[in-house]
Design an enzyme around this catalytic site. Structure first.
Site, mmCIF file in Angstrom:
data_model
loop_
_atom_site.group_PDB
_atom_site.id
_atom_site.type_symbol
_atom_site.label_atom_id
_atom_site.label_comp_id
_atom_site.label_asym_id
_atom_site.label_seq_id
_atom_site.Cartn_x
_atom_site.Cartn_y
_atom_site.Cartn_z
ATOM 1 N N ASP A 1 3.871 9.437 13.147
ATOM 2 C CA ASP A 1 4.287 9.164 14.520
ATOM 3 C C ASP A 1 5.381 8.093 14.614
ATOM 4 O O ASP A 1 5.551 7.287 13.698
ATOM 5 C CB ASP A 1 3.094 8.648 15.331
ATOM 6 C CG ASP A 1 2.075 9.730 15.637
ATOM 7 O OD1 ASP A 1 2.161 10.828 15.060
ATOM 8 O OD2 ASP A 1 1.166 9.452 16.444
ATOM 9 N N HIS B 1 2.332 6.516 10.397
ATOM 10 C CA HIS B 1 3.533 6.213 11.177
ATOM 11 C C HIS B 1 4.756 6.165 10.265
ATOM 12 O O HIS B 1 4.643 5.762 9.104
ATOM 13 C CB HIS B 1 3.361 4.881 11.927
ATOM 14 C CG HIS B 1 2.286 4.949 12.970
ATOM 15 N ND1 HIS B 1 0.949 4.830 12.655
ATOM 16 C CD2 HIS B 1 2.343 5.191 14.299
ATOM 17 C CE1 HIS B 1 0.231 4.972 13.769
ATOM 18 N NE2 HIS B 1 1.045 5.191 14.787
HETATM 19 ZN ZN ZN Z 1 2.840 6.516 18.760
#
Ligand code: ZN
Length: 218
Positions: free
Chosen positions: A34, A179
């Site tokens: 992400d 991430h």
């Molecule tokens: Zn996020």
């Protein structure tokens, strides 16, 4: 189990065809990334996935995709999914239906201008989702994909911890949250080790389209 987790399991059950938190009970799992792209860690992650012949699923933020279109294209050209994580990472539950639709459409447009495809999967920032977000996501052609393992890689975890958190908890069908931003260099370090450890345990690492048997693009 956190309160968010308990609530989201109930919520996803209620929205079986529009909200996903994991895949079917077979030896397949998905790596998801992400908040990117950035121009340091995202390319390293893309190269690691390529080295192992593994496809990842990237939920990019619209305003970051606009800054690094070359990295978005690089992710796509290497067979990864490029998906929608909102325009600037606002909590969508705080917006009106109309604002959520505008946000998702704006992000789709940025991605479509780069890769020629419009995402059909989105992940709401912070995993914050409610009836309104589901309605707006559905109206703009998206299914919502959340996760079943949080690596907590954003909280300054070391790569060893990130890997162990996954390996010690992995189950069939898991969607692993990581991430790919300028701050997550420990994630970039963890990815090759994680792939090797998962493959040693006979997990097939697949993208979300394959894991969930849904279309990634509209
Ligand atoms: Zn996020």
């Amino acid at each position: 189990m956190t309160e968010w987790r308990e609530n989201i399991i109930t919520f996803a059950r209620k929205h079986r065809d529009s909200v996903y938190i994991n895949g079917p009970d077979r030896n397949r799992v998905a790596l998801t990334f992400d908040d990117g792209p950035d121009n340091v860690n995202t390319p390293v992650i893309i190269d690691s996935l390529k080295k192992y012949g593994v496809k990842g699923s990237f939920f990019f933020v619209g305003e970051m995709a606009k800054i690094y279109p070359g990295v978005v294209r690089h992710a796509f050209d290497n067979g990864n999914l490029v998906l929608n994580h909102s325009y600037k990472h606002d909590n969508l539950t705080q917006k009106t239906n109309h604002q959520i639709q505008a946000d998702l459409n704006q992000t789709d447009k940025i991605i479509e201008d780069i890769i020629g495809k419009k995402p059909a999967l989105m992940r709401s920032p912070y995993g914050d989702t409610d009836e309104k977000v589901v309605a707006a996501a559905t109206e703009t052609g998206h299914k919502i994909v959340l996760w079943s393992i949080d690596t907590l890689d954003w909280s300054q975890r070391e790569s060893d911890n990130i890997v162990h958190n996954v390996i010690d908890n992995i189950r069939n069908g898991d969607i692993i949250l990581m991430h790919s931003t300028s701050r997550t260099n420990e994630t970039a370090k963890a990815v090759p080790i994680m792939i090797e450890e998962l493959q040693k345990r006979n997990y097939d690492i697949v993208d979300l389209e394959t894991l969930l048997n849904v279309q990634a693009y509209q």
